[in-house]
Design a protein around this motif. Structure first.
Motif, PDB file in Angstrom:
ATOM      1  N   LEU A 163      -4.542  -7.730   2.295  1.00  0.00           N
ATOM      2  CA  LEU A 163      -4.651  -6.335   2.689  1.00  0.00           C
ATOM      3  C   LEU A 163      -3.328  -5.666   2.342  1.00  0.00           C
ATOM      4  CD1 LEU A 163      -6.524  -6.562   6.106  1.00  0.00           C
ATOM      5  CD2 LEU A 163      -7.451  -6.052   3.834  1.00  0.00           C
TER       6      LEU A 163
ATOM      7  N   LEU B 160      -4.981  -2.680  10.888  1.00  0.00           N
ATOM      8  CA  LEU B 160      -5.861  -3.850  10.768  1.00  0.00           C
ATOM      9  C   LEU B 160      -7.231  -3.614  11.396  1.00  0.00           C
ATOM     10  CD1 LEU B 160      -3.515  -6.922  11.276  1.00  0.00           C
ATOM     11  CD2 LEU B 160      -4.853  -6.344   9.253  1.00  0.00           C
ATOM     12  N   ALA B 161      -7.760  -2.425  11.185  1.00  0.00           N
ATOM     13  CA  ALA B 161      -9.089  -2.117  11.702  1.00  0.00           C
ATOM     14  C   ALA B 161     -10.078  -1.801  10.581  1.00  0.00           C
ATOM     15  CB  ALA B 161      -9.009  -0.938  12.674  1.00  0.00           C
ATOM     16  N   CYS B 162      -9.665  -2.014   9.328  1.00  0.00           N
ATOM     17  CA  CYS B 162     -10.580  -1.793   8.206  1.00  0.00           C
ATOM     18  C   CYS B 162     -10.186  -2.777   7.100  1.00  0.00           C
ATOM     19  CB  CYS B 162     -10.473  -0.361   7.692  1.00  0.00           C
ATOM     20  SG  CYS B 162      -8.948   0.007   6.788  1.00  0.00           S
TER      21      CYS B 162
ATOM     22  N   CYS C  91      -7.941  -1.356   2.225  1.00  0.00           N
ATOM     23  CA  CYS C  91      -6.705  -1.493   1.444  1.00  0.00           C
ATOM     24  C   CYS C  91      -6.669  -2.827   0.709  1.00  0.00           C
ATOM     25  CB  CYS C  91      -5.500  -1.360   2.364  1.00  0.00           C
ATOM     26  SG  CYS C  91      -5.482  -2.608   3.669  1.00  0.00           S
TER      27      CYS C  91
ATOM     28  N   LEU D 297       0.822  -1.207   0.000  1.00  0.00           N
ATOM     29  CA  LEU D 297       0.000   0.000   0.000  1.00  0.00           C
ATOM     30  C   LEU D 297       0.857   1.259   0.000  1.00  0.00           C
ATOM     31  CD1 LEU D 297      -2.886   1.060   0.103  1.00  0.00           C
ATOM     32  CD2 LEU D 297      -2.695   1.053   2.592  1.00  0.00           C
TER      33      LEU D 297
ATOM     34  N   CYS E 159      -1.845  -3.112   3.193  1.00  0.00           N
ATOM     35  CA  CYS E 159      -1.000  -2.562   4.251  1.00  0.00           C
ATOM     36  C   CYS E 159      -0.192  -3.640   4.963  1.00  0.00           C
ATOM     37  CB  CYS E 159      -1.837  -1.786   5.258  1.00  0.00           C
ATOM     38  SG  CYS E 159      -2.923  -2.819   6.262  1.00  0.00           S
TER      39      CYS E 159
ATOM     40  N   SER F  24      -7.667   2.934  -0.163  1.00  0.00           N
ATOM     41  CA  SER F  24      -7.781   3.841   0.969  1.00  0.00           C
ATOM     42  C   SER F  24      -7.056   3.184   2.136  1.00  0.00           C
ATOM     43  CB  SER F  24      -9.251   4.051   1.316  1.00  0.00           C
ATOM     44  OG  SER F  24      -9.361   4.733   2.530  1.00  0.00           O
ATOM     45  N   ARG F  25      -6.702   3.917   3.096  1.00  0.00           N
ATOM     46  CA  ARG F  25      -6.118   3.314   4.300  1.00  0.00           C
ATOM     47  C   ARG F  25      -6.719   4.001   5.504  1.00  0.00           C
ATOM     48  NH1 ARG F  25       0.152   5.263   3.643  1.00  0.00           N
ATOM     49  NH2 ARG F  25      -0.322   7.337   2.926  1.00  0.00           N
ATOM     50  N   ALA F  26      -7.981   3.697   5.654  1.00  0.00           N
ATOM     51  CA  ALA F  26      -8.763   4.377   6.667  1.00  0.00           C
ATOM     52  C   ALA F  26      -8.177   4.210   8.064  1.00  0.00           C
ATOM     53  CB  ALA F  26     -10.201   3.881   6.635  1.00  0.00           C
ATOM     54  N   CYS F  27      -7.572   3.074   8.322  1.00  0.00           N
ATOM     55  CA  CYS F  27      -7.055   2.842   9.676  1.00  0.00           C
ATOM     56  C   CYS F  27      -5.536   2.984   9.741  1.00  0.00           C
ATOM     57  CB  CYS F  27      -7.487   1.476  10.182  1.00  0.00           C
ATOM     58  SG  CYS F  27      -6.569   0.098   9.480  1.00  0.00           S
ATOM     59  N   GLU F  28      -4.923   3.449   8.664  1.00  0.00           N
ATOM     60  CA  GLU F  28      -3.466   3.646   8.615  1.00  0.00           C
ATOM     61  C   GLU F  28      -2.700   2.360   8.897  1.00  0.00           C
ATOM     62  OE1 GLU F  28      -1.973   6.376   7.571  1.00  0.00           O
ATOM     63  OE2 GLU F  28      -3.866   7.428   7.304  1.00  0.00           O
TER      64      GLU F  28
HETATM   65 FE1  FES Z   1      -6.848  -0.622   7.376  1.00  0.00          FE
HETATM   66 FE2  FES Z   1      -5.057  -1.919   5.831  1.00  0.00          FE
HETATM   67  S1  FES Z   1      -5.401   0.219   6.016  1.00  0.00           S
HETATM   68  S2  FES Z   1      -6.439  -2.749   7.306  1.00  0.00           S
END
Ligand code: FES
Length: 86
Positions: free
Chosen positions: A81, A40-42, A45, A3, A83, A33-37
């Motif tokens: 994922l 591992l909360a979304c 990605c 990512l 990220c 997108s990387r909503a949780c940066e």
């Molecule tokens: Fe949220 Fe990868 S950015 S799990």
């Protein structure tokens, strides 16, 4: 991570990159997108690795990544994922 590399190389970051074209892509970036940066909360990605040989070279996803992948839109056998792929 995959990512971060996409972001650093100005790869289109919104929506799905088309599968059409003359070259089979190695990776389809579904939603970078990387909503949780990367915490591992979304599952925003989500990427699909199209090259199975490449996919098999990656480290296995953790249980936490698999749990989050279960929530991803359009999940496939080679989904990851972004990220979490180094
Ligand atoms: Fe949220 Fe990868 S950015 S799990």
């Amino acid at each position: 991570s995959m990512l971060e590399a996409a972001h650093e190389n100005d790869i289109e970051l919104e929506g799905k990159i088309s599968e059409r074209g003359c070259i089979q892509p190695t990776v389809i970036i579904y939603w970078t997108s990387r909503a949780c940066e990367g915490s591992l909360a979304c599952s925003t990605c989500h990427v699909i690795v199209m090259d199975v040989e490449y996919y098999n070279k990656l480290e296995d996803p953790t249980d936490e990544e698999n749990d989050m992948l279960d929530l991803a839109f359009g999940l496939t056998e080679t989904s990851r994922l972004g990220c979490q792929v180094i």
